[in-house]
Design an enzyme around this catalytic site. Structure first.
Site, PDB file in Angstrom:
ATOM      1  CE  LYS A 157      32.877  13.663 -54.237  1.00 39.06           C
ATOM      2  NZ  LYS A 157      32.549  14.811 -55.082  1.00 39.06           N
TER       3      LYS A 157
HETATM    4  N1  PMP Z   1      30.856  20.671 -54.580  1.00 33.97           N
HETATM    5  C1  PMP Z   1      30.410  19.534 -55.126  1.00 33.97           C
HETATM    6  C2  PMP Z   1      28.950  19.302 -55.220  1.00 33.97           C
HETATM    7  C3  PMP Z   1      31.323  18.582 -55.600  1.00 33.97           C
HETATM    8  O1  PMP Z   1      30.893  17.439 -56.149  1.00 33.97           O
HETATM    9  C4  PMP Z   1      32.702  18.846 -55.501  1.00 33.97           C
HETATM   10  C5  PMP Z   1      33.696  17.843 -56.031  1.00 33.97           C
HETATM   11  N2  PMP Z   1      34.080  16.913 -55.060  1.00 33.97           N
HETATM   12  C6  PMP Z   1      33.118  20.043 -54.908  1.00 33.97           C
HETATM   13  C7  PMP Z   1      32.159  20.942 -54.467  1.00 33.97           C
HETATM   14  C8  PMP Z   1      34.567  20.338 -54.710  1.00 33.97           C
HETATM   15  O2  PMP Z   1      35.072  19.516 -53.683  1.00 33.97           O
HETATM   16  P1  PMP Z   1      36.595  19.049 -53.669  1.00 33.97           P
HETATM   17  O3  PMP Z   1      37.397  20.268 -53.772  1.00 33.97           O
HETATM   18  O4  PMP Z   1      36.750  18.344 -52.371  1.00 33.97           O
HETATM   19  O5  PMP Z   1      36.765  18.156 -54.840  1.00 33.97           O
END
Ligand code: PMP
Length: 305
Positions: A157
């Site tokens: 992220k």
């Molecule tokens: N893909 C992206 C680009 C995201 O920003 C997120 C949100 N964090 C997700 C997938 C889903 O990840 P998570 O389940 O860890 O929130």
């Protein structure tokens, strides 16, 4: 009364005092990594449950290592900082918890990562539904391709990378859709702008491999575990073609903010019944219990505050 506080420069301060200078490196170049963690209010127990906090901080620390963000905390230190701030803020509702590690030095015109000061900050805000939809989502295939691992690692992220998803989400919502589905550079399904993607056909569940440039999603991992443990279905990771989605029985998205959401339409074509299908609904039902500390099998995913 809940208080709006931030962990900033090593201490807890009122949110108004958590301010950075316009010279800050991360503001100019996106040299930061963040997390989105949910605190879910259990109104029966009158308790807040933080979902998979340690895993979120482990991902944050991987991002720190990638961007040479030297912060003096381990994952368990970061969990403790979060628990302390949650106790002090004392919210009694669903929350979005946002940690951010960033290049904090007041230094522009410097395109290196090494020898630039870093810091960690943490804020939290009341947060309900992220995707505002009265049923299954209406999605479109984005004209923006998902950033490739040869450009910036999409599995983490990294703040700057989010311009990619934001362009896709903006295009989709201005065109009247709820969410964008992004393809890889070579045209395989990658993910939504802030969600991972799953496809169901004839009782089998598929999701694109992380090597197709999606985030290593924690909700993705939770859905895989739930499918496996409670439905007895092993999720298959394989590349997915765009046109397969049109003819799938079910498609759903997963994300901390979005939770688990069925996709009912893609590019103005109906997927399955156009509503949340039976497998999506079953996984979602277990997930909804799990995130509020109500599911015995997944209790260890939750930190009660
Ligand atoms: N893909 C992206 C680009 C995201 O920003 C997120 C949100 N964090 C997700 C997938 C889903 O990840 P998570 O389940 O860890 O929130």
């Amino acid at each position: 009364m809940p208080q709006s506080l931030a962990f900033f420069q090593g201490k807890v301060v009122p949110i108004e005092e958590a301010q950075v200078n316009v010279m800050t490196h991360a503001l100019h170049y996106g040299t930061a990594v963040f997390e989105g963690i949910r605190g879910n209010w259990n109104s029966v127990e009158e308790k807040l449950y933080v979902f998979r906090m340690e895993e979120h901080y482990e991902r944050l620390l991987q991002g720190c290592s990638m961007l040479m963000l030297n912060i003096p905390y381990t994952a368990s230190d970061l969990c403790q900082i979060t628990i302390d701030l949650l106790r002090q803020c004392d919210y009694k509702q669903d929350l979005y918890i946002r940690p951010l590690a960033y290049k904090s030095e007041e230094l522009v015109a410097n395109l290196k990562l090494q020898e630039i000061d870093s810091d960690f900050t943490l804020i939290m805000v009341p947060f309900g539904d992220y995707l505002d939809s009265d049923g299954a989502l209406k999605c479109c295939t984005s004209s923006w391709r998902r950033v490739d691992d040869t450009n910036v690692p999409p599995r983490l992220k990294i703040s700057g990378t989010y311009v990619n998803g934001i362009l896709a989400k903006t295009e989709a919502t201005l065109a009247g859709f709820d969410e964008a589905i992004m393809l890889t550079q070579d045209g395989y399904v990658s993910e939504g702008s802030g969600e991972n993607l799953f496809m169901i056909n004839d009782g089998a569940i598929f999701t694109p491999p992380v090597s197709d440039n999606n985030l290593t999603g924690i909700t993705r991992d939770s859905a895989i575990e739930i499918a496996n443990q409670t439905l007895g279905i092993e999720v298959i990771e394989r590349r997915i073609r765009r046109s397969e989605l049109y003819f799938a029985d079910e498609v759903f998205l997963t994300g901390t903010a979005a939770h688990i959401q069925a996709v009912g339409y893609l590019d103005n074509r109906t997927i399955g019944s156009g509503e949340s299908g039976p497998i999506t609904s079953k996984i979602n039902a277990v997930y909804q219990e799990a995130i509020r500390g109500n599911h015995v099998d997944f209790k260890d995913w939750c930190t009660g505050i």
